[in-house]
Design a protein around this motif. Structure first.
Motif: not given
Length: 291
Positions: A160-171, A214-220
């Motif tokens: 999950i962290q990798g996916v959101v990081n990817t979109f952060v870098v891309f966007l 997003i990551v915090a929500w998945f963690s909860r």
């Protein structure tokens, strides 16, 4: 606010370091010289997004031992250590996973599980937790940590962290390119420069904050699942309810930032949106509703 800043900074640090390294190697110059090719940009983003997360997962066990000073029980030297090892062994067999390493560390009440592989993970408990809980409550906490391992939560959070990081870098680079193009006076012969770099950096921070939410929500959500997993492993939910109620009256010991999401409690005062753990009251209610 300080803890929120540290949480966000930790999530951004790896991405920023990877971005700088690849920029020094000429990746950014290649992208901008070719008009920011989206296919190439996505590959670049995947490398930046996943490399740090996967590396952190692979070294999570030795880093956890080092950062907490955890002592792995290889030859139990007390009745408490014998009980801990035997209890984790029984719970692991019920969960269908390999026997984790069992460790104790000095600190306020908390416990965590970590490791890249479900059959060679680490479960650690603090001396504060052992001294402030009954054996039944400690067993429930151990069940919670074993459930994390059985659920593959460490790998899931890494992905999950990798996916959101990817979109952060891309966007952030797409947004930076658009801003730089909008501000350019020579649109026909435009080649992104320092404006692109600055805008991308700013957008990476902004989008990184959103990624942290997003990551915090998945963690909860995984904490609710691990609580329920402990109840299933023990065959009853009351011990886990009692353990959470006990923790609710204590101040969980703070863990190093890279382990904060792995503890039975996060020991922080983060706002609800940034917290990696649900409030104890919500966790207890969820368990009470469990069939």
């Amino acid at each position: 606010m300080t803890r929120i800043f540290l949480l966000i900074a930790t999530n951004l640090a790896v991405m920023l370091v990877m971005t700088v390294v690849l920029s020094l190697l000429g990746a950014n110059r290649f992208l901008t010289a070719n008009g920011l090719n989206l296919g190439t940009l996505m590959v670049f983003s995947l490398v930046v997004g996943f490399t740090g997360s996967i590396f952190s997962l692979l070294i999570s066990k030795p880093m956890a031992k080092w950062s907490t000073g955890a002592h792995v029980i290889e030859q139990p030297s007390s009745s408490t250590e014998v009980w801990l090892v035997n209890t984790v062994q029984v719970l692991s067999q019920r969960a269908g996973i390999g026997m984790p390493e069992v460790a104790i560390y000095n600190g306020e009440p908390n416990a965590f599980a970590t490791g890249a592989f479900r059959d060679s993970a680490l479960v650690a408990v603090s001396t504060g937790l052992l001294n402030s809980m009954t054996k039944e409550e400690v067993e429930a906490v151990l069940g919670h940590e074993v459930a994390h391992i059985a659920n593959g939560d460490m790998v899931t959070m890494t992905l999950i962290q990798g996916v959101v990081n990817t979109f952060v870098v891309f966007l952030s680079r797409v947004a930076g390119y658009l801003v730089d193009s909008f501000l350019s006076k020579d649109e026909e012969n435009h080649r992104p420069g320092i404006g692109f770099e600055i805008a991308s950096f700013i957008f990476q921070i902004i989008f990184g904050i959103g990624a942290s939410l997003i990551v915090a929500w998945f963690s909860r959500q995984r904490e609710f699942r691990a609580d329920a997993g402990s109840a299933r492993l023990l065959g009853q939910k009351q011990p886990m309810i009692n353990a959470l109620a006990r923790l609710g009256g204590l101040q969980p010991g703070a863990l190093p930032s890279d382990l904060a999401a792995s503890g039975i409690g996060d020991g922080s005062q983060l706002s609800a949106m940034f917290s990696t753990h649900p409030p104890m009251e919500e966790r207890i209610i969820a368990l009470q509703r469990l069939n």
